[in-house]
Design a protein around this motif. Structure first.
Motif, PDB file in Angstrom:
ATOM      1  N   SER A 221      24.812 -26.765  12.266  1.00 10.85           N
ATOM      2  CA  SER A 221      25.104 -27.658  13.392  1.00 10.85           C
ATOM      3  C   SER A 221      24.645 -29.060  13.017  1.00 10.85           C
ATOM      4  O   SER A 221      23.600 -29.242  12.400  1.00 10.85           O
ATOM      5  CB  SER A 221      24.444 -27.159  14.666  1.00 10.85           C
ATOM      6  OG  SER A 221      23.044 -27.233  14.559  1.00 10.85           O
ATOM      7  N   GLY A 223      24.619 -31.826  15.309  1.00 11.65           N
ATOM      8  CA  GLY A 223      24.500 -32.646  16.515  1.00 11.65           C
ATOM      9  C   GLY A 223      25.825 -33.264  16.917  1.00 11.65           C
ATOM     10  O   GLY A 223      26.838 -32.562  16.972  1.00 11.65           O
ATOM     11  N   ARG A 224      25.825 -34.570  17.159  1.00  7.58           N
ATOM     12  CA  ARG A 224      27.059 -35.221  17.611  1.00  7.58           C
ATOM     13  C   ARG A 224      28.103 -35.380  16.494  1.00  7.58           C
ATOM     14  O   ARG A 224      29.197 -35.889  16.738  1.00  7.58           O
ATOM     15  CB  ARG A 224      26.748 -36.564  18.255  1.00  7.58           C
ATOM     16  CG  ARG A 224      26.184 -37.580  17.284  1.00  7.58           C
ATOM     17  CD  ARG A 224      25.981 -38.893  17.959  1.00  7.58           C
ATOM     18  NE  ARG A 224      25.015 -38.750  19.048  1.00  7.58           N
ATOM     19  CZ  ARG A 224      24.857 -39.629  20.009  1.00  7.58           C
ATOM     20  NH1 ARG A 224      25.623 -40.680  20.056  1.00  7.58           N
ATOM     21  NH2 ARG A 224      23.931 -39.459  20.935  1.00  7.58           N
ATOM     22  N   ALA A 227      29.978 -29.451  13.654  1.00 10.20           N
ATOM     23  CA  ALA A 227      29.394 -28.280  12.999  1.00 10.20           C
ATOM     24  C   ALA A 227      30.303 -27.758  11.902  1.00 10.20           C
ATOM     25  O   ALA A 227      31.487 -28.091  11.838  1.00 10.20           O
ATOM     26  CB  ALA A 227      29.151 -27.178  14.035  1.00 10.20           C
ATOM     27  N   ALA A 240      32.425 -32.853  16.807  1.00  2.38           N
ATOM     28  CA  ALA A 240      31.845 -32.496  18.113  1.00  2.38           C
ATOM     29  C   ALA A 240      32.840 -32.845  19.218  1.00  2.38           C
ATOM     30  O   ALA A 240      33.659 -33.751  19.069  1.00  2.38           O
ATOM     31  CB  ALA A 240      30.531 -33.245  18.328  1.00  2.38           C
ATOM     32  N   VAL A 243      31.991 -35.172  25.237  1.00  2.00           N
ATOM     33  CA  VAL A 243      31.454 -34.790  26.552  1.00  2.00           C
ATOM     34  C   VAL A 243      30.447 -35.837  27.029  1.00  2.00           C
ATOM     35  O   VAL A 243      29.937 -36.627  26.244  1.00  2.00           O
ATOM     36  CB  VAL A 243      30.718 -33.420  26.501  1.00  2.00           C
ATOM     37  CG1 VAL A 243      31.688 -32.267  26.328  1.00  2.00           C
ATOM     38  CG2 VAL A 243      29.647 -33.401  25.420  1.00  2.00           C
ATOM     39  N   VAL A 249      19.012 -30.827  24.324  1.00  2.00           N
ATOM     40  CA  VAL A 249      18.079 -29.713  24.112  1.00  2.00           C
ATOM     41  C   VAL A 249      18.810 -28.413  24.459  1.00  2.00           C
ATOM     42  O   VAL A 249      19.414 -28.310  25.518  1.00  2.00           O
ATOM     43  CB  VAL A 249      16.828 -29.840  25.014  1.00  2.00           C
ATOM     44  CG1 VAL A 249      15.805 -28.769  24.668  1.00  2.00           C
ATOM     45  CG2 VAL A 249      16.218 -31.207  24.898  1.00  2.00           C
ATOM     46  N   ALA A 251      21.371 -27.164  22.828  1.00  2.00           N
ATOM     47  CA  ALA A 251      22.755 -27.113  22.327  1.00  2.00           C
ATOM     48  C   ALA A 251      22.860 -26.102  21.186  1.00  2.00           C
ATOM     49  O   ALA A 251      23.817 -25.324  21.103  1.00  2.00           O
ATOM     50  CB  ALA A 251      23.197 -28.490  21.860  1.00  2.00           C
ATOM     51  N   GLY A 252      21.838 -26.117  20.319  1.00  2.00           N
ATOM     52  CA  GLY A 252      21.821 -25.180  19.203  1.00  2.00           C
ATOM     53  C   GLY A 252      21.698 -23.738  19.694  1.00  2.00           C
ATOM     54  O   GLY A 252      22.350 -22.838  19.156  1.00  2.00           O
ATOM     55  N   ASP A 253      20.899 -23.538  20.725  1.00  2.00           N
ATOM     56  CA  ASP A 253      20.744 -22.182  21.281  1.00  2.00           C
ATOM     57  C   ASP A 253      22.076 -21.683  21.837  1.00  2.00           C
ATOM     58  O   ASP A 253      22.404 -20.503  21.725  1.00  2.00           O
ATOM     59  CB  ASP A 253      19.698 -22.171  22.412  1.00  2.00           C
ATOM     60  CG  ASP A 253      18.339 -22.664  21.940  1.00  2.00           C
ATOM     61  OD1 ASP A 253      18.095 -22.662  20.714  1.00  2.00           O
ATOM     62  OD2 ASP A 253      17.533 -23.067  22.794  1.00  2.00           O
ATOM     63  N   MET A 277      31.809 -24.283  19.403  1.00  2.00           N
ATOM     64  CA  MET A 277      31.904 -25.717  19.690  1.00  2.00           C
ATOM     65  C   MET A 277      31.888 -25.971  21.201  1.00  2.00           C
ATOM     66  O   MET A 277      31.231 -26.895  21.673  1.00  2.00           O
ATOM     67  CB  MET A 277      33.186 -26.311  19.077  1.00  2.00           C
ATOM     68  CG  MET A 277      33.248 -26.256  17.568  1.00  2.00           C
ATOM     69  SD  MET A 277      31.761 -26.830  16.734  1.00  2.00           S
ATOM     70  CE  MET A 277      31.726 -28.552  17.215  1.00  2.00           C
ATOM     71  N   SER A 280      28.363 -25.057  22.837  1.00  2.00           N
ATOM     72  CA  SER A 280      27.301 -26.017  22.518  1.00  2.00           C
ATOM     73  C   SER A 280      27.560 -27.362  23.184  1.00  2.00           C
ATOM     74  O   SER A 280      26.633 -27.994  23.706  1.00  2.00           O
ATOM     75  CB  SER A 280      27.120 -26.153  21.003  1.00  2.00           C
ATOM     76  OG  SER A 280      28.308 -26.572  20.378  1.00  2.00           O
ATOM     77  N   ALA A 281      28.819 -27.787  23.196  1.00  2.00           N
ATOM     78  CA  ALA A 281      29.139 -29.052  23.888  1.00  2.00           C
ATOM     79  C   ALA A 281      28.882 -28.898  25.387  1.00  2.00           C
ATOM     80  O   ALA A 281      28.367 -29.805  26.041  1.00  2.00           O
ATOM     81  CB  ALA A 281      30.591 -29.445  23.637  1.00  2.00           C
ATOM     82  N   VAL A 284      25.357 -29.421  26.316  1.00  2.00           N
ATOM     83  CA  VAL A 284      24.953 -30.828  26.299  1.00  2.00           C
ATOM     84  C   VAL A 284      25.204 -31.490  27.663  1.00  2.00           C
ATOM     85  O   VAL A 284      24.496 -32.411  28.058  1.00  2.00           O
ATOM     86  CB  VAL A 284      25.727 -31.570  25.174  1.00  2.00           C
ATOM     87  CG1 VAL A 284      25.545 -33.064  25.262  1.00  2.00           C
ATOM     88  CG2 VAL A 284      25.290 -31.070  23.804  1.00  2.00           C
TER      89      VAL A 284
HETATM   90  N1  ATP Z   1      26.124 -35.382  21.719  1.00  2.00           N
HETATM   91  C1  ATP Z   1      26.842 -34.273  21.541  1.00  2.00           C
HETATM   92  N2  ATP Z   1      28.144 -34.215  21.935  1.00  2.00           N
HETATM   93  C2  ATP Z   1      28.891 -33.106  21.767  1.00  2.00           C
HETATM   94  N3  ATP Z   1      28.433 -31.982  21.202  1.00  2.00           N
HETATM   95  C3  ATP Z   1      27.150 -31.974  20.775  1.00  2.00           C
HETATM   96  C4  ATP Z   1      26.286 -33.098  20.918  1.00  2.00           C
HETATM   97  N4  ATP Z   1      25.064 -32.777  20.437  1.00  2.00           N
HETATM   98  C5  ATP Z   1      25.178 -31.495  20.006  1.00  2.00           C
HETATM   99  N5  ATP Z   1      26.426 -31.011  20.202  1.00  2.00           N
HETATM  100  C6  ATP Z   1      26.937 -29.675  19.875  1.00  2.00           C
HETATM  101  O1  ATP Z   1      25.862 -28.782  19.811  1.00  2.00           O
HETATM  102  C7  ATP Z   1      25.746 -28.214  18.498  1.00  2.00           C
HETATM  103  C8  ATP Z   1      24.285 -27.964  18.192  1.00  2.00           C
HETATM  104  O2  ATP Z   1      23.582 -29.179  18.240  1.00  2.00           O
HETATM  105  P1  ATP Z   1      22.375 -29.526  17.259  1.00  2.00           P
HETATM  106  O3  ATP Z   1      22.873 -29.625  15.867  1.00  2.00           O
HETATM  107  O4  ATP Z   1      21.692 -30.714  17.832  1.00  2.00           O
HETATM  108  O5  ATP Z   1      21.492 -28.206  17.393  1.00  2.00           O
HETATM  109  P2  ATP Z   1      19.923 -27.968  17.294  1.00  2.00           P
HETATM  110  O6  ATP Z   1      19.280 -29.137  16.619  1.00  2.00           O
HETATM  111  O7  ATP Z   1      19.711 -26.643  16.719  1.00  2.00           O
HETATM  112  O8  ATP Z   1      19.521 -27.945  18.843  1.00  2.00           O
HETATM  113  P3  ATP Z   1      18.353 -27.122  19.624  1.00  2.00           P
HETATM  114  O9  ATP Z   1      17.552 -26.369  18.619  1.00  2.00           O
HETATM  115  O10 ATP Z   1      17.589 -28.184  20.353  1.00  2.00           O
HETATM  116  O11 ATP Z   1      19.051 -26.224  20.593  1.00  2.00           O
HETATM  117  C9  ATP Z   1      26.453 -29.226  17.599  1.00  2.00           C
HETATM  118  O12 ATP Z   1      26.930 -28.600  16.412  1.00  2.00           O
HETATM  119  C10 ATP Z   1      27.594 -29.689  18.505  1.00  2.00           C
HETATM  120  O13 ATP Z   1      28.653 -28.741  18.504  1.00  2.00           O
END
Ligand code: ATP
Ligand code: MG
Length: 311
Positions: A221, A223-224, A227, A240, A243, A249, A251-253, A277, A280-281, A284
């Protein structure tokens, strides 16, 4: 069956005040409680998606009872080991100016007997139709190789494991070859000892290295930036979804939950990616770690663009 493991769960307490006065009396305007911890968050999202899981780990004291009640109210099966001491309450204090102060409790210390009881309980769930989700931090008194131990034990019974950990725990657990991993970009870079922002090609190469050791699915993943999902014969990247972000916080879960749900329902690769996708979106757009609703996820799935990379 999906079994989520939360070894160090917590009540997430959110408090709103005007401005924090250290050393003075602070009047709280609003307070909210929720059951938290990564595995529990994954169970909550699976429930919203329409799936089922059993949440397990350790609970103690009144805070533990509260978590059990919340899970029962939400219709999430749970089977925790009860320990002495009090489950953590993690307090986040939100001020009007946007500042957030966190107060995290240590949580109970787990004895060797309780740990052994827990490990045998997990083995009891393990068979070839079971996927274990190992996510989040490890409690006091438990060695950092506990996830590796769990992976080896349940693998012997034909079960699969999805690992979501970081740092040293991630590194040690990888030695036991979990089946699915979902590092975020930084976690993967740190693991590889890379101190710059790795390119897609480099991340893909790192994923290949991990797969050569026996890991079947690597979801990275970013983040924005979206993935990547990498499996034998299937390597894709998705931007991403667009949205309105409330809190990233959890989103990864949500992505972990989507991966687990897809495994349980045997969804095909494209459908798995769409769900990852969208879920996780969706996460957010919600406040804190609150899961998105199935309706929101279905709507967001229409936005997903899948780009083939590598093989
Ligand atoms: N700003 C965003 N807009 C749209 N989708 C997002 C955004 N941030 C995260 N995502 C989605 O969420 C997924 C997971 O986010 P991220 O990579 O931040 O996970 P993480 O760091 O493991 O998060 P956490 O451990 O806090 O749950 C990303 O791959 C994406 O699909
Ligand atoms: Mg994460």
């Amino acid at each position: 069956m999906i079994v989520t493991v939360t070894m160090n769960p917590a009540i997430d307490k959110t408090v709103e005040i005007d401005a924090l006065q250290p050393g003075g009396l602070n009047r709280i305007r609003k307070v909210e409680y929720d059951a938290g911890g990564k595995g529990i968050n994954v169970s909550k999202t699976i429930r919203e998606l329409g799936g089922e899981s059993v949440a397990t780990g350790f609970l103690g004291g009144n805070a533990g009872k509260t978590i059990e009640n919340v899970l029962n109210e939400k219709g999430i099966r749970n089977d925790f080991i009860w320990v002495d001491g009090e489950t953590r309450t993690n307090t986040k204090v939100f001020e009007v100016n946007g500042a957030v102060t966190e107060l995290n409790e240590p949580g109970p210390v787990i004895s060797e007997e309780k740990l052994e009881e827990f490990l045998s309980r997990l083995e009891g769930y393990a068979d070839q139709d079971t996927l274990f989700i190992l996510a989040g931090s490890i409690p006091s008194g438990v060695k950092k190789d506990v996830y590796a131990d769990i992976i080896r034990r349940v693998h012997k019974k034909g079960a699969k494991v999805l690992l979501d950990a970081d740092g040293e725990v991630f590194r040690i657990s990888l030695e036991a070859n979990p089946d699915i991993i979902k590092p975020n970009r930084v976690e993967l870079e740190e693991y590889a000892g890379i101190d710059y922002r790795a390119s897609t090609e480099e991340l893909l190469e790192l994923a290949h290295g991990l797969m050569e050791r026996g890991i079947e699915t690597v979801a990275v993943s970013m983040g924005r930036s979206g993935a990547m999902l990498i499996r034998p014969g299937y390597e894709v990247k998705c931007p991403a979804l667009s949205v309105k972000a409330h809190s990233t916080v959890g989103a990864g879960d949500a992505m972990v939950a989507a991966l687990a749900y897809s495994w349980d329902r045997q969804l095909d690769n494209d459908e798995t990616v769409r769900l990852c996708m969208a879920a996780s979106a969706g996460a957010v757009t919600t406040i804190g770690t609150k899961p998105p609703t199935r309706e929101v996820v279905e709507e967001l799935k229409k936005q997903v663009i899948i780009e083939r990379i590598g093989a």
